[in-house]
Design a protein around this motif. Structure first.
Motif, PDB file in Angstrom:
ATOM      1  N   LEU A  18       0.832  -1.181   0.000  1.00 29.01           N
ATOM      2  CA  LEU A  18       0.000   0.000   0.000  1.00 29.01           C
ATOM      3  C   LEU A  18       0.873   1.239   0.000  1.00 29.01           C
ATOM      4  CD1 LEU A  18      -1.260   0.291   3.649  1.00 29.01           C
ATOM      5  CD2 LEU A  18      -0.638  -1.935   2.739  1.00 29.01           C
ATOM      6  N   ASP A  19       0.258   2.372  -0.349  1.00 31.60           N
ATOM      7  CA  ASP A  19       0.968   3.659  -0.221  1.00 31.60           C
ATOM      8  C   ASP A  19       2.155   3.847  -1.148  1.00 31.60           C
ATOM      9  OD1 ASP A  19      -0.414   5.026   1.589  1.00 31.60           O
ATOM     10  OD2 ASP A  19       1.001   4.816   3.262  1.00 31.60           O
ATOM     11  N   LEU A  20       2.237   3.159  -2.274  1.00 32.98           N
ATOM     12  CA  LEU A  20       3.432   3.302  -3.129  1.00 32.98           C
ATOM     13  C   LEU A  20       3.632   4.752  -3.558  1.00 32.98           C
ATOM     14  CD1 LEU A  20       3.624   0.265  -5.590  1.00 32.98           C
ATOM     15  CD2 LEU A  20       4.627   0.550  -3.315  1.00 32.98           C
ATOM     16  N   GLN A  21       4.859   5.225  -3.449  1.00 28.27           N
ATOM     17  CA  GLN A  21       5.179   6.582  -3.902  1.00 28.27           C
ATOM     18  C   GLN A  21       6.644   6.685  -4.311  1.00 28.27           C
ATOM     19  OE1 GLN A  21       5.018   9.200  -0.122  1.00 28.27           O
ATOM     20  NE2 GLN A  21       3.587   7.534   0.245  1.00 28.27           N
ATOM     21  N   TYR A  22       6.935   7.647  -5.166  1.00 29.85           N
ATOM     22  CA  TYR A  22       8.331   7.868  -5.583  1.00 29.85           C
ATOM     23  C   TYR A  22       9.138   8.356  -4.388  1.00 29.85           C
ATOM     24  CZ  TYR A  22       7.038   7.112 -10.396  1.00 29.85           C
ATOM     25  OH  TYR A  22       6.613   6.540 -11.560  1.00 29.85           O
ATOM     26  N   SER A  23      10.376   7.914  -4.328  1.00 31.35           N
ATOM     27  CA  SER A  23      11.184   8.200  -3.157  1.00 31.35           C
ATOM     28  C   SER A  23      12.621   8.502  -3.560  1.00 31.35           C
ATOM     29  CB  SER A  23      11.104   6.990  -2.236  1.00 31.35           C
ATOM     30  OG  SER A  23      11.774   7.235  -1.031  1.00 31.35           O
ATOM     31  N   ASP A  24      13.535   8.481  -2.589  1.00 24.80           N
ATOM     32  CA  ASP A  24      14.943   8.767  -2.882  1.00 24.80           C
ATOM     33  C   ASP A  24      15.841   7.992  -1.922  1.00 24.80           C
ATOM     34  OD1 ASP A  24      14.691  10.060  -0.439  1.00 24.80           O
ATOM     35  OD2 ASP A  24      14.406  12.012  -1.384  1.00 24.80           O
ATOM     36  N   ARG A  25      17.156   8.102  -2.136  1.00 24.40           N
ATOM     37  CA  ARG A  25      18.099   7.346  -1.319  1.00 24.40           C
ATOM     38  C   ARG A  25      18.053   7.753   0.154  1.00 24.40           C
ATOM     39  NH1 ARG A  25      21.919   4.078  -2.892  1.00 24.40           N
ATOM     40  NH2 ARG A  25      22.084   4.863  -4.997  1.00 24.40           N
ATOM     41  N   ALA A  26      17.842   9.024   0.415  1.00 18.19           N
ATOM     42  CA  ALA A  26      17.831   9.500   1.805  1.00 18.19           C
ATOM     43  C   ALA A  26      16.738   8.809   2.616  1.00 18.19           C
ATOM     44  CB  ALA A  26      17.626  11.015   1.832  1.00 18.19           C
ATOM     45  N   THR A  27      15.626   8.493   1.962  1.00 14.17           N
ATOM     46  CA  THR A  27      14.517   7.840   2.655  1.00 14.17           C
ATOM     47  C   THR A  27      14.926   6.461   3.176  1.00 14.17           C
ATOM     48  OG1 THR A  27      13.002   9.026   1.230  1.00 14.17           O
ATOM     49  CG2 THR A  27      12.091   7.148   2.418  1.00 14.17           C
ATOM     50  N   ILE A  28      15.810   5.784   2.465  1.00 14.42           N
ATOM     51  CA  ILE A  28      16.269   4.463   2.918  1.00 14.42           C
ATOM     52  C   ILE A  28      16.945   4.598   4.272  1.00 14.42           C
ATOM     53  CG2 ILE A  28      17.850   2.548   2.439  1.00 14.42           C
ATOM     54  CD1 ILE A  28      17.515   3.240  -0.569  1.00 14.42           C
ATOM     55  N   ARG A  29      17.860   5.564   4.381  1.00 11.38           N
ATOM     56  CA  ARG A  29      18.545   5.790   5.663  1.00 11.38           C
ATOM     57  C   ARG A  29      17.539   6.143   6.746  1.00 11.38           C
ATOM     58  NH1 ARG A  29      22.300   8.346   2.226  1.00 11.38           N
ATOM     59  NH2 ARG A  29      21.367  10.387   2.573  1.00 11.38           N
TER      60      ARG A  29
END
Ligand SMILES: [Zn+2]
Ligand SMILES: [Zn+2]
Length: 451
Positions: free
Chosen positions: A320-331
Motif C-alpha cells: 500500500l501507499d506506493l510513492q516515488y522516493s529517494d536514497r535519503a529515505t532508505i537511511r
C-alpha cells in the motif's frame, strides 16, 4: 557627457590588445579566446565573445589600411585570419589579393569546442534509450588540454577565466534541455560524461526508488530471498530445484514486478526492520523502499503497479501507499526502525498452568519496563553479540486456554519480543518466563503495527 565619451582610448584598447596578443601567439577558436574574457558581460556565450573580438580586430585592421597603415593592417588581418580562423579576415585579405594558408587547429582544444552540437546529438541519442526528467552533463577533459590553457593564462595573467570543462558541460546541456527535461546538479536521473577527444560517452543512471508499506498476510515468508545453503542457488533436491531456502519472499513479491516494468538490471529491497519468517506483518504494514538499478523506465503508474503486485502475490503479501522516493529515505526508514514503536500479538504456551494473579503481576512488571537484551541465541551466529536496552511501553496478557496466553506488546523498535517471553536462557532480563515461573514457548507472532 555621455558614458561612451568618457572612455579613454586605453580603456577600450586594453581588452582588444590582450586578445590581439593571444592570437598573435596562439591559434584560438572562438570559444577558447572568448573564455579568457568570460567574466565580461552576461548572457553572452564565450563563442560570441571570441567572435566579437575577432570581428573587432578585423575592423581595426581595415581602418588601419584605409588610413594608410597598410603593413600593420595586413599583419593584423593575417593574424586574425590564420590564428583566429576568422572568415571575415580571410575574405578581407582575399579582396586585397592576399591568400592565407589553411589554419591549424585551436591550441587549447584542438577544435573540439566547435563540435558541441555534435556532442549534444550523440548524447541525446544515448539519452533516448532511457526515461528521464533530469540530467547532468559531465566531461573528461584530457590533462594536456587543461595544462595548455593554464600555460596561456599564466602568460597573459588571466585570473577570472572560466574552466573549459564548465563551458563544455553547460553548452552541451543547453542544447539538450528539451520538453520537461532539466539540468539537476544534486541528483540527476542520468549523468552523461563525454570525452570530447575520443567522443566516448559514459552513462550513469540513477536508481529508481519507490517507497511503500507492506503487509505479510501469511507465515513462512522471508523478507529477503534466501539462497539455498546446500546448492548456493543452483538448485538441488533439498530446495526442490528452486535454489531458494524459502520459496517465497516479501522482496520478490514486491520488487520483481517493479523491476520488470522499470526494465532495470537488478533490484534491492530496503525494509524498515524485519519480522521473523513465521511472523505475519499486519495493520498498516512495514515501510520499505525498492531500489531499481539502471531503470529504462521511471515514469511508472504506481497505482497500477500496486494493483499488479497485489494481484500476483495472491494474498501472501500486500503493498500500500506506493510513492516515488529517494536514497535519503532508505537511511531514514532504517534509522527510525530502530526506535519507532511496534505493536505485536503473540500466542504463547506455558509448561504449567498459571494463575490470573501471576499473569497480572507479570503485566505490571513488564509494562513500562526497561529491558536488557543480549543478541538472541537463534541469531547470534550471524549477528554481533551485544547488549540492547529497549523500552516496553505496554504488556497485556489474556489467557485463551489452560496453558495458552495471548499477549499484546507495545515496545520500542529493535526489541526481540520472542525472547522477551521465553527469556532466552536469561539473556533477556526481565522476561515473562521468569515472572510466570514456568517455561514459555512462542507459538505465533504477528506484527500489528509499525509506527
Ligand atoms: Zn579551442
Ligand atoms: Zn538447493
Amino acid at each position: 557627457m555621455n558614458g561612451i565619451a568618457s572612455l579613454s582610448d586605453e580603456d577600450i584598447s586594453r581588452i582588444v590588445k590582450s586578445a590581439h596578443e593571444m592570437l598573435d601567439q596562439y591559434n584560438l577558436c572562438d570559444s577558447c579566446l572568448g573564455r579568457q574574457f568570460a567574466f565580461l558581460g552576461r548572457n553572452i556565450t564565450n563563442s560570441e565573445r571570441g567572435r566579437a573580438l575577432k570581428l573587432y580586430l578585423t575592423l581595426v585592421a581595415s581602418e588601419l589600411i584605409e588610413e594608410g597603415h597598410k603593413t600593420e593592417g595586413i599583419a593584423l588581418l593575417k593574424t586574425v585570419a590564420t590564428h583566429g580562423n576568422f572568415s571575415g579576415a580571410v575574405a578581407t585579405l582575399k579582396k586585397l589579393g592576399i591568400n592565407v594558408d589553411p589554419v591549424q587547429a585551436c591550441y587549447i582544444c584542438e577544435g573540439f569546442m566547435e563540435k558541441i552540437g555534435t556532442f549534444a546529438e550523440l548524447i541525446t541519442k544515448k539519452l533516448n534509450n532511457w526515461e528521464y526528467r533530469t540530467f547532468l552533463i559531465g566531461s573528461r577533459i584530457p590533462e594536456i588540454v587543461i595544462d595548455r590553457e593554464d600555460v596561456l593564462r599564466a602568460k597573459f595573467n588571466i585570473k577570472y577565466g572560466e574552466s573549459i570543462k564548465a563551458e563544455l558541460n553547460r553548452e552541451i546541456g543547453k542544447r539538450i534541455t528539451g520538453l520537461e527535461k532539466e539540468v539537476n546538479f544534486e541528483s540527476p536521473d542520468i549523468l552523461a560524461i563525454i570525452n570530447p577527444i575520443t567522443q566516448d560517452i559514459e552513462m550513469h543512471i540513477n536508481p529508481l526508488f519507490i517507497f511503500g508499506r507492506y503487509r505479510k498476510l501469511k507465515r513462512g515468508i522471508s523478507q529477503t530471498r534466501w539462497i539455498c545453503w546446500n546448492c548456493e542457488g543452483r538448485g538441488c533436491d533439498e530446495c526442490e530445484g528452486k535454489g531458494l531456502r524459502y520459496e517465497h519472499s516479501v522482496e520478490a513479491f514486491i520488487a520483481e514486478p517493479i523491476l520488470k516494468v522499470a526494465e532495470g538490471v537488478e533490484y534491492k529491497f530496503h525494509g524498515a526492520g524485519r519480522e521473523d519468517i513465521d511472523a505475519r506483518m499486519l495493520g498498516t504494514g512495514r515501510p520499505f523502499v525498492v531500489e531499481i538499478k539502471e531503470p529504462k523506465k521511471r515514469f511508472i503508474d504506481l497505482k497500477w503497479i500496486q494493483e499488479k503486485i497485489n494481484e500476483l502475490a495472491q494474498g501472501n503479501v500486500e503493498v500500500l501507499d506506493l510513492q516515488y522516493s529517494d536514497r535519503a529515505t532508505i537511511r531514514n526508514i532504517k534509522a527510525l526502525a530502530q526506535i519507532t514503536e511496534k505493536t505485536y500479538r503473540i500466542i504463547v504456551e506455558t509448561k504449567d498452568p498459571v494463575t490470573l494473579e501471576t499473569i497480572k503481576h507479570a503485566d505490571e512488571v513488564l509494562s513500562g519496563a526497561v529491558i536488557q537484551q543480549r543478541t538472541p541465541k537463534r541469531v547470534v551466529h550471524r549477528r554481533a553479540d551485544k547488549l540492547r536496552i529497549k523500552k516496553v511501553y505496554e504488556f497485556k496478557t489474556t489467557p485463551i486456554g489452560e496453558t495458552k496466553l495471548e499477549i499484546i506488546v507495545r515496545c520500542q523498535g529493535g526489541c526481540y519480543v520472542k525472547e522477551l517471553c521465553t527469556g532466552d536462557d536469561g539473556r533477556t532480563q526481565p522476561n515473562l518466563s521468569d515472572l510466570l515461573k514456568t517455561q514459555v514457548s512462542v507459538i505465533e507472532l504477528d506484527v500489528l503495527h509499525v509506527a
